[in-house]
Design an enzyme around this catalytic site. Structure first.
Site, mmCIF file in Angstrom:
data_model
loop_
_atom_site.group_PDB
_atom_site.id
_atom_site.type_symbol
_atom_site.label_atom_id
_atom_site.label_comp_id
_atom_site.label_asym_id
_atom_site.label_seq_id
_atom_site.Cartn_x
_atom_site.Cartn_y
_atom_site.Cartn_z
ATOM 1 N N HIS A 101 0.841 -1.193 0.000
ATOM 2 C CA HIS A 101 0.000 0.000 0.000
ATOM 3 C C HIS A 101 0.877 1.244 0.000
ATOM 4 C CE1 HIS A 101 -2.181 3.224 2.413
ATOM 5 N NE2 HIS A 101 -2.848 3.154 1.273
ATOM 6 N N SER A 102 0.619 2.172 -0.927
ATOM 7 C CA SER A 102 1.284 3.469 -0.959
ATOM 8 C C SER A 102 2.808 3.302 -1.036
ATOM 9 C CB SER A 102 0.853 4.282 0.271
ATOM 10 O OG SER A 102 1.185 5.636 0.147
ATOM 11 N N MET A 103 3.559 3.741 -0.023
ATOM 12 C CA MET A 103 5.005 3.551 -0.043
ATOM 13 C C MET A 103 5.363 2.077 -0.139
ATOM 14 S SD MET A 103 7.908 4.757 2.739
ATOM 15 C CE MET A 103 7.657 3.367 3.863
#
Length: 289
Positions: A101-103
């Site tokens: 998720h994301s980073m």
């Protein structure tokens, strides 16, 4: 029914990481990676809904219950990639899939591009390629980051008078989350200190990166990914909106399966309907022939 969650300590050669483990021991091996300033609890809703997987959800270095990096060491994105490879070695997983998720999605993509023979499937949530910088802007960026690093030593962590106030702060962070999502993250990410509560995350995580890849370098990683990729995009997330034109240009060059779902950046954690939608997408993807 409360899912069975195991706590795990991974004693790597260079650092000790914490993790939460979901699913049967004989499930398909998966390493799950959270976003910046979050922790393994970001998968508290999603992981129990994913079938037939042995999911090790890491706390990145400096996050959650994992150790912080030594004094004088930065948190560069590629060092997280090394941590994940060492975690796989600790688990004795030669090949595995990644949920990010994301980073965590960016770390997963960099890993799959650098070592494509190790990653079987890549499931991404509202994140894809790393932030980039034009080559001519690198010296100024580096200088600004050095100054910020020196100034950080004079700052002190915020102490919130009670748990509720700390949760409210996380709800209204750079990427807003629901009350329940903030509570999940706070339960793992807060530390009781004199005067109240403070977030465990290393203060150095707030520093700007000294160097970033160029757009061409980032795309080279993405294009070298050899495994199937499923990318879930949140309608109110960070990839659309102002960044939509750039995002469209990136994915048009990649053979990734892209699914747009309603919700914000943390759609997999904010509420049960969002987690169910992401789980439905990833269950089909992870077990596709």
């Amino acid at each position: 029914m409360t899912p069975n969650i195991e706590e795990l300590r991974l004693r790597l050669p260079h650092i000790e990481l914490a993790a939460q483990v979901y699913g049967p021991e004989d499930g398909k091996p998966v390493i799950a990676l959270h976003g910046w300033l979050d922790n393994a609890a970001t998968y508290a809703r999603l992981a129990p809904k994913l079938e037939g997987l042995r999911i090790v959800a890491l706390d990145f270095a400096g996050h959650g219950l994992s150790e912080h990096r030594p004094a004088g060491v930065s948190y560069a994105i590629w060092d997280y990639v090394y941590d994940v490879v060492q975690a796989a070695e600790f688990l004795q997983w030669e090949k595995f899939s990644v949920i990010g998720h994301s980073m965590g999605a960016i770390v997963g993509l960099l890993l799959a591009g650098a070592l494509p023979e190790r990653v079987e499937r890549l499931a991404l949530i509202d994140g894809v390629t790393p932030h980039t910088l034009e080559a001519e802007d690198a010296p100024e960026r580096f200088g600004d980051a050095l100054v910020a690093q020196m100034l950080l030593a004079k700052k002190r962590k915020t102490v919130h008078p009670d748990f509720k106030r700390a949760v409210e702060m996380r709800m209204n962070g750079m990427t807003s989350v629901s009350l329940e999502a903030a509570q999940f993250l706070a339960a793992r990410g807060l530390l009781e200190v004199p005067g109240g509560y403070s977030w465990r995350a290393d203060s150095r995580l707030t520093l700007p990166s000294k160097l970033l890849l160029t757009h061409a370098q980032a795309m080279a990683f993405a294009k070298r990914v050899a495994c199937p990729v499923s990318l879930v995009v949140a309608e109110q997330g960070i990839l659309l909106g102002k960044a939509k034109a750039s995002f469209d240009k990136i994915v048009s060059q990649l053979d990734f399966a892209v699914t747009t779902l309603p919700g914000g950046h943390h759609l997999h954690l904010d509420d049960e309907p969002g987690a169910l939608l992401v789980a439905d997408c990833f269950n089909r993807f992870m077990h596709a022939s």
